[in-house]
Scaffold this active site. Structure first.
Site, PDB file in Angstrom:
ATOM      1  N   GLY A 131       0.825  -1.207   0.000  1.00  0.00           N
ATOM      2  CA  GLY A 131       0.000   0.000   0.000  1.00  0.00           C
ATOM      3  C   GLY A 131       0.855   1.250   0.000  1.00  0.00           C
ATOM      4  CB  SER A 133       0.699   4.124  -5.755  1.00  0.00           C
ATOM      5  OG  SER A 133       2.001   3.856  -6.203  1.00  0.00           O
ATOM      6  CB  SER A 165      -0.275  -5.689  -7.640  1.00  0.00           C
ATOM      7  OG  SER A 165       0.111  -4.650  -8.509  1.00  0.00           O
ATOM      8  CD  GLU A 250       8.195  -1.856  -6.279  1.00  0.00           C
ATOM      9  OE1 GLU A 250       7.391  -1.523  -7.158  1.00  0.00           O
ATOM     10  OE2 GLU A 250       8.120  -1.439  -5.100  1.00  0.00           O
ATOM     11  CG  ASN A 367      11.653   4.557 -16.371  1.00  0.00           C
ATOM     12  OD1 ASN A 367      11.181   3.899 -15.447  1.00  0.00           O
ATOM     13  ND2 ASN A 367      12.201   3.999 -17.430  1.00  0.00           N
ATOM     14  CD  GLU A 368       9.099   9.919 -17.386  1.00  0.00           C
ATOM     15  OE1 GLU A 368       8.961   9.656 -18.597  1.00  0.00           O
ATOM     16  OE2 GLU A 368       8.649   9.185 -16.476  1.00  0.00           O
TER      17      GLU A 368
END
Length: 381
Positions: A131, A133, A165, A250, A367-368
């Site tokens: 938990g 995002s 997920s 991760e 990625n940014e």
């Protein structure tokens, strides 16, 4: 051991472990008939497979024996992970608990928490969600709005997590929440983590169905969910440090370069039966060369983690380069398929890969944002 041998990850007993996993996967697939999948670590949930894998000794490798695990290192788990993902095996059920939660419990959990949770994780029968995002806090977790408020005998949790997920199947989630008021000068302070059972009163789980009709993401809402002190993970206020360490596991694993492995391997095997020109051979060579370079970078991070080193910057680099490679590999394979007489199986895998491709560079931190993490880690301001 030479630098090349280190990058092969076949030293010591790793080569024997690799062979044993490969044999298990082949035999299990023949017996139970599961099909290899793109993104199997995220979407292919098979509780029976996770239990059989654990019974064979391939789950909980880094968990000490006193908690039901095998007391091995991160490289052992890396080898097992690499073989499972390369085969597209259905590993999603035990994935997050084994990959992230177990190391967090060993680093920050209480003895009671370890004895309560680790044996089930090592047995492949206790499932966890993550938990982190939220709608307004994806890659920028410092914007997390979920709050845990102190009560007389614990905490009350309120807020919403998204893209969770496996949350509809997991037994519990590790939830990041703010436990102190926001300090604009220190945005990363004041967070804590909690172990929250997902069937607790006040927890609502709503499905997020993707365009291909699959349900593995969820929105999870916490409405005055009571959490006892026994379910505080680590120390109050240490949540950001804990999450940062957790994200190293991760972001650096082979799942960041092998989500499309069954497509790449399948296309190359198919091309091996065809007559290809020099240009096509060069394209295949470029694809494999890039994959090998990324794998070596990923293995180097696994060795750093095994040695207890801080690998956050390198893990972010693996995730950035690896997920971009995954995206690009999909269309490279699509071009190569033009040279293959395929019966449709590979094209079906390609279609799934194209549907999943946009997610590759988003999950685990965009990625940014990760490029900012990398820049700071290198001392660039």
């Amino acid at each position: 051991m030479s630098e090349f041998d280190a990058l092969c990850a076949n030293d010591g007993d790793l080569a024997d472990l690799r062979v044993r996993v490969r044999r298990f996967v082949a035999a299990d697939r023949d017996r139970f008939g599961w099909k290899p999948e793109i993104d199997s670590w995220l979407t292919s949930w098979d509780a029976g497979f996770s239990e059989r894998l654990a019974d064979a000794g391939f789950v909980g490798l880094t968990i000490p024996t006193e908690y039901g695990g095998h007391g091995l290192g991160f490289l052992h788990r890396y080898v097992v992970t690499e073989e499972l993902l390369g085969a597209g095996a259905p590993v999603a059920a035990h994935w997050f608990a084994d990959r992230q939660v177990a190391p967090s419990l060993l680093s920050y959990g209480s003895e009671e928490q370890r004895r309560r949770l680790l044996p089930g994780i090592a047995a492949g029968r206790l499932y966890s969600a993550i938990g982190m995002s939220e709608h307004g806090a994806g890659s920028d977790l410092a914007a997390t709005a979920t709050r845990a408020t102190r009560t007389g005998d614990g905490w009350l949790l309120n807020g919403t997590k998204v893209w969770t997920s496996g949350g509809h199947r997991a037994h519990f989630a590790i939830v990041l929440a703010r436990t102190s008021p926001l300090d604009p000068e220190h945005r990363h302070a004041g967070f804590s983590q909690f172990i929250v059972t997902l069937d607790a009163p006040g927890v609502t789980i709503s499905p997020i169905v993707t365009l291909d009709g699959h349900h593995h993401f969820n929105e999870v809402t916490f409405d005055d969910v009571a959490v006892g002190d026994a379910d505080l993970l680590g120390e109050v206020g240490d949540g950001w440090h804990q999450v940062t360490a957790e994200l190293g596991f991760e972001r650096s694993g082979p799942e960041r370069i092998l989500s499309t492995a069954i497509l790449i391997f399948g296309v190359i095997r198919a091309l091996g039966t065809q007559h290809v020109d020099d240009r096509t051979a060069a394209e295949v060579g470029d694809l494999i060369g890039r994959a090998m370079a990324l794998r070596q970078l990923s293995v180097s991070v696994a060795r750093a983690l095994s040695d207890g080193q801080d690998a956050a910057t390198r893990a972010a680099l693996v995730k950035d380069l690896g997920t971009r490679f995954e995206q690009q590999s999909v269309e490279l394979c699509a071009d190569l398929l033009d040279y293959v007489d395929d019966d449709g199986d590979l094209r079906a895998i390609l279609a799934t890969a194209r549907q999943h491709s946009p997610m590759f560079t988003l999950r685990g931190g965009t990625n940014e944002v990760l490029r900012g993490v990398i820049a700071r880690g290198l001392g660039v301001r």
